[in-house]
Design a protein around this motif. Structure first.
Motif, PDB file in Angstrom:
ATOM      1  N   GLY A   1       0.835  -1.365   0.123  1.00  0.00           N
ATOM      2  CA  GLY A   1       0.011   0.041  -0.016  1.00  0.00           C
ATOM      3  C   GLY A   1       0.896   1.285   0.117  1.00  0.00           C
ATOM      4  N   SER A   2       2.032   1.102   0.030  1.00  0.00           N
ATOM      5  CA  SER A   2       2.894   2.439   0.023  1.00  0.00           C
ATOM      6  C   SER A   2       3.223   2.848  -1.417  1.00  0.00           C
ATOM      7  CB  SER A   2       4.126   2.058   1.196  1.00  0.00           C
ATOM      8  OG  SER A   2       4.889   1.132   0.264  1.00  0.00           O
ATOM      9  N   THR A   3       3.222   1.923  -2.505  1.00  0.00           N
ATOM     10  CA  THR A   3       3.689   2.618  -3.534  1.00  0.00           C
ATOM     11  C   THR A   3       2.763   3.725  -3.932  1.00  0.00           C
ATOM     12  OG1 THR A   3       2.374   0.937  -4.901  1.00  0.00           O
ATOM     13  CG2 THR A   3       4.655   0.369  -4.265  1.00  0.00           C
ATOM     14  N   LEU A   4       3.095   4.778  -4.789  1.00  0.00           N
ATOM     15  CA  LEU A   4       2.317   5.861  -5.369  1.00  0.00           C
ATOM     16  C   LEU A   4       0.948   5.123  -6.078  1.00  0.00           C
ATOM     17  CD1 LEU A   4       2.149   8.685  -5.849  1.00  0.00           C
ATOM     18  CD2 LEU A   4       3.437   8.521  -8.131  1.00  0.00           C
ATOM     19  N   LEU A   5       1.141   4.074  -6.856  1.00  0.00           N
ATOM     20  CA  LEU A   5      -0.085   3.528  -7.446  1.00  0.00           C
ATOM     21  C   LEU A   5      -0.934   3.174  -6.388  1.00  0.00           C
ATOM     22  CD1 LEU A   5      -1.032   3.158 -10.299  1.00  0.00           C
ATOM     23  CD2 LEU A   5      -0.323   0.521 -10.183  1.00  0.00           C
ATOM     24  N   ARG A   6      -0.590   3.178  -5.133  1.00  0.00           N
ATOM     25  CA  ARG A   6      -1.758   2.640  -4.237  1.00  0.00           C
ATOM     26  C   ARG A   6      -2.316   4.091  -3.622  1.00  0.00           C
ATOM     27  NH1 ARG A   6      -2.992  -2.654  -3.018  1.00  0.00           N
ATOM     28  NH2 ARG A   6      -1.321  -4.057  -3.945  1.00  0.00           N
ATOM     29  N   ARG A   7      -1.849   5.069  -4.015  1.00  0.00           N
ATOM     30  CA  ARG A   7      -2.376   6.339  -3.444  1.00  0.00           C
ATOM     31  C   ARG A   7      -2.883   7.339  -4.537  1.00  0.00           C
ATOM     32  NH1 ARG A   7       3.260   5.997  -1.694  1.00  0.00           N
ATOM     33  NH2 ARG A   7       3.718   7.985  -2.755  1.00  0.00           N
ATOM     34  N   MET A   8      -2.514   6.993  -5.688  1.00  0.00           N
ATOM     35  CA  MET A   8      -3.186   7.800  -6.915  1.00  0.00           C
ATOM     36  C   MET A   8      -3.434   6.961  -8.090  1.00  0.00           C
ATOM     37  SD  MET A   8      -0.313  10.784  -8.830  1.00  0.00           S
ATOM     38  CE  MET A   8      -0.471  11.635  -7.398  1.00  0.00           C
ATOM     39  N   GLU A   9      -4.572   7.472  -8.451  1.00  0.00           N
ATOM     40  CA  GLU A   9      -5.133   6.691  -9.853  1.00  0.00           C
ATOM     41  C   GLU A   9      -4.088   7.393 -11.049  1.00  0.00           C
ATOM     42  OE1 GLU A   9      -9.247   5.496 -11.130  1.00  0.00           O
ATOM     43  OE2 GLU A   9      -8.871   7.727 -11.895  1.00  0.00           O
TER      44      GLU A   9
ATOM     45  N   LEU B   1       4.013   4.332 -16.923  1.00  0.00           N
ATOM     46  CA  LEU B   1       3.783   5.288 -15.744  1.00  0.00           C
ATOM     47  C   LEU B   1       3.373   4.106 -14.466  1.00  0.00           C
ATOM     48  CD1 LEU B   1       2.350   8.432 -16.972  1.00  0.00           C
ATOM     49  CD2 LEU B   1       4.591   8.175 -16.155  1.00  0.00           C
ATOM     50  N   LEU B   2       2.404   3.117 -15.047  1.00  0.00           N
ATOM     51  CA  LEU B   2       1.768   2.380 -14.160  1.00  0.00           C
ATOM     52  C   LEU B   2       3.105   1.510 -13.547  1.00  0.00           C
ATOM     53  CD1 LEU B   2      -1.389   1.537 -15.732  1.00  0.00           C
ATOM     54  CD2 LEU B   2      -0.967   2.869 -13.983  1.00  0.00           C
ATOM     55  N   ARG B   3       4.033   0.843 -14.421  1.00  0.00           N
ATOM     56  CA  ARG B   3       5.293   0.196 -13.847  1.00  0.00           C
ATOM     57  C   ARG B   3       5.955   0.782 -12.971  1.00  0.00           C
ATOM     58  NH1 ARG B   3       4.664  -5.338 -15.676  1.00  0.00           N
ATOM     59  NH2 ARG B   3       4.801  -5.514 -17.860  1.00  0.00           N
ATOM     60  N   VAL B   4       6.346   2.020 -13.135  1.00  0.00           N
ATOM     61  CA  VAL B   4       7.156   3.064 -12.407  1.00  0.00           C
ATOM     62  C   VAL B   4       6.514   3.314 -11.091  1.00  0.00           C
ATOM     63  CG1 VAL B   4       8.275   5.144 -12.064  1.00  0.00           C
ATOM     64  CG2 VAL B   4       8.437   3.912 -14.067  1.00  0.00           C
TER      65      VAL B   4
ATOM     66  N   ASN C   1       8.297   6.225  -5.292  1.00  0.00           N
ATOM     67  CA  ASN C   1       8.299   7.138  -4.173  1.00  0.00           C
ATOM     68  C   ASN C   1       9.307   8.551  -4.465  1.00  0.00           C
ATOM     69  OD1 ASN C   1       6.896   6.056  -1.711  1.00  0.00           O
ATOM     70  ND2 ASN C   1       8.039   4.350  -2.224  1.00  0.00           N
ATOM     71  N   ASP C   2       9.815   8.476  -5.685  1.00  0.00           N
ATOM     72  CA  ASP C   2      10.778   9.314  -6.062  1.00  0.00           C
ATOM     73  C   ASP C   2       9.787  10.906  -6.267  1.00  0.00           C
ATOM     74  OD1 ASP C   2      13.573   9.865  -7.405  1.00  0.00           O
ATOM     75  OD2 ASP C   2      12.126  11.136  -8.279  1.00  0.00           O
ATOM     76  N   LYS C   3      10.334  12.000  -5.820  1.00  0.00           N
ATOM     77  CA  LYS C   3       9.566  13.209  -5.643  1.00  0.00           C
ATOM     78  C   LYS C   3       9.750  13.497  -7.196  1.00  0.00           C
ATOM     79  CE  LYS C   3      10.929  14.774  -1.153  1.00  0.00           C
ATOM     80  NZ  LYS C   3      11.542  15.692  -0.189  1.00  0.00           N
ATOM     81  N   ILE C   4      10.621  13.424  -7.991  1.00  0.00           N
ATOM     82  CA  ILE C   4      10.798  14.137  -9.325  1.00  0.00           C
ATOM     83  C   ILE C   4       9.706  13.137 -10.277  1.00  0.00           C
ATOM     84  CG2 ILE C   4      12.038  14.043 -11.612  1.00  0.00           C
ATOM     85  CD1 ILE C   4      13.189  16.027  -9.705  1.00  0.00           C
ATOM     86  N   LEU C   5       9.372  12.009  -9.970  1.00  0.00           N
ATOM     87  CA  LEU C   5       8.306  11.442 -10.639  1.00  0.00           C
ATOM     88  C   LEU C   5       7.063  11.969 -10.192  1.00  0.00           C
ATOM     89  CD1 LEU C   5       6.825   8.743 -11.939  1.00  0.00           C
ATOM     90  CD2 LEU C   5       7.029   7.670  -9.951  1.00  0.00           C
ATOM     91  N   TYR C   6       6.721  12.353  -8.915  1.00  0.00           N
ATOM     92  CA  TYR C   6       5.404  12.922  -8.429  1.00  0.00           C
ATOM     93  C   TYR C   6       5.321  14.219  -9.291  1.00  0.00           C
ATOM     94  CZ  TYR C   6       1.788  14.588  -5.276  1.00  0.00           C
ATOM     95  OH  TYR C   6       0.678  15.149  -4.828  1.00  0.00           O
ATOM     96  N   HIS C   7       6.321  14.745  -9.205  1.00  0.00           N
ATOM     97  CA  HIS C   7       6.193  16.238  -9.869  1.00  0.00           C
ATOM     98  C   HIS C   7       6.023  16.216 -11.502  1.00  0.00           C
ATOM     99  CE1 HIS C   7       9.097  18.187  -6.668  1.00  0.00           C
ATOM    100  NE2 HIS C   7       7.975  18.052  -6.211  1.00  0.00           N
TER     101      HIS C   7
END
Length: 431
Positions: free
Chosen positions: A36-44, A148-151, A159-165
């Protein structure tokens, strides 16, 4: 036009690139990542659509390009029953390339997911190789979403900030990474003669070569089969034409012949949808064709770190030998310094002391460098091997599923062919 990639702290990330990230930190992160801690668990995340645009490039020349709409929504809002409008921004393919290069440099021990092809490869003759072709753009849109889904589902990359940006912010740029990224990527392209590589990485590099070879051969075979299959199906249209024309001169047989002709025409036309569906499975194989190169990049990084460690160790041994020769006055190997001493005499004590002091400092620096490179090499081996095992599990599952579904599709296609001829037989029986 599209937004650029943003970052909150360029110097911090540039430092991470130079130091190849703390692999020990990443090793701990692997252990700390929980369900549940990966970005895909927190964001569609989705790449919703593609759009063709025109504009001027960096050299002020007009060009046509494609941009892709990235949409994101927080999962907690969806879980609560709310359905907020997604946040969205446009990105060019070149921006996806920048993001992936950043990930390659920052996380050299990770098998970074590949991007879809920039231009169509392994195409059969009726398939357009134009990168602006609508069907190709649509397949690339699906491939970029898959990237994007793989990453976003990776325990560390997500959990990389650049990916989130990249996913959420229009402003900013990854340009500060480009020079460092280019130099590190060029280093990974070089060939090194490593004396003591980790055998697991040597085997994995050989496996990546074989994986690329077999997938490319399979894709070529599939393209050849598609060419021939297209011809076989289309030539059935001749049956349809002949039966229809023949029906015009027959009274008793006319209806049966005409009906059989309609079935043959439908059969001939069905190949377009069949081969379009096949492209989906071909793209899945192409992903692992490109994954092979990502796997090799991790192995080459191991070679680079091992090579740097061996060079640093060799340099340290050389300096220690110089110190011993200077301290004892006994030259054990032929050297230019030894010749000059014989020709012109020994150097003054003050000069010798100064040289000894300098060598002591260089040896201390060398020992620290060997210590750091040993740790980096060990940590890369540990982190890289963990991620390669994760990749292997993913690969086995994905390819097994893709090949089974491809076989099911082929069986379905054959059944439809049998059904067409069964229908034709019924038409002939009614004549």
């Amino acid at each position: 036009m599209s937004g650029q990639v943003g970052t909150a702290n360029p110097k911090l990330h540039e430092k991470k690139c130079v130091s190849s990230f703390s692999l020990l930190t990443c090793s701990v992160m692997f252990q700390m990542v929980e369900e549940g801690s990966t970005l895909l668990r927190r964001m569609e995340i989705s790449v919703a659509e593609a759009e063709k645009r025109s504009g001027k490039n960096s050299v002020n020349m007009q060009e046509t390009f494609t941009v892709y709409l990235i949409e994101t929504r927080p999962m907690d809002a969806i879980a609560e029953g709310r359905n907020p409008a997604p946040d969205s921004l446009w990105r060019r393919y070149s921006e996806f390339e920048l993001l992936r290069n950043y990930l390659l440099v920052t996380y050299p021990f990770i098998v970074v997911p590949p991007l879809p092809e920039k231009r169509a490869e392994f195409v059969w003759h009726k398939l357009s190789a134009d990168n602006m072709d609508p069907d190709f753009v649509e397949r690339r849109r699906v491939g970029l979403e898959n990237f994007l889904l793989r990453v976003a589902s990776h325990p560390i990359l997500s959990n990389d900030k650049i990916l989130y940006h990249f996913l959420t912010e229009v402003g900013g740029s990854l340009s500060f990474q480009s020079r460092t990224a280019d130099s590190r990527l060029r280093a990974l392209s070089a060939t090194f003669r490593v004396r003591n590589p980790d055998k697991r990485f040597v085997d994995m590099k050989h496996y990546s070569d074989e994986l690329q070879s077999h997938t490319s051969q399979l894709l070529r075979a599939r393209a050849r089969v598609a060419d021939r299959l297209y011809g076989v199906y289309k030539v059935h249209g001749n049956y349809g034409r002949v039966f229809s024309e023949w029906s015009a001169i027959e009274k008793e047989m006319g209806d049966g012949l005409q009906s059989a002709g309609h079935h043959m025409d439908a059969y001939a036309a069905s190949i377009d949808d069949i081969l379009e569906e096949e492209e989906h499975y071909a793209d899945q194989l192409k992903e692992y064709l490109f994954y092979a190169e990502a796997l090799r990049a991790v192995c080459r990084k191991h070679e680079l770190t091992q090579f740097e460690l061996e060079m640093a160790t060799q340099d340290l041994v050389s300096k220690k030998q110089q110190r011993e020769e200077l301290a004892t006055g006994i030259v054990r190997t032929f050297s230019f310094k030894g010749m000059t001493n014989k020709l012109f005499g020994q150097e003054a004590p003050e000069q010798r002391e100064a040289r000894l002091k300098l060598l002591e400092e260089l040896i201390a620096e060398g020992e620290e460098s060997v210590k750091e490179k040993t740790a980096e090499c060990e940590e890369h081996v540990e982190g890289g091997w963990v991620d390669m095992q994760r990749f292997k599990e993913q690969k086995d599952k994905d390819l097994r599923e893709a090949l089974i579904n491809y076989a099911i599709m082929q069986i379905s296609m054959c059944k439809k062919g049998i059904q067409v001829w069964s229908n034709a037989k019924e038409c002939f029986l009614k004549m």
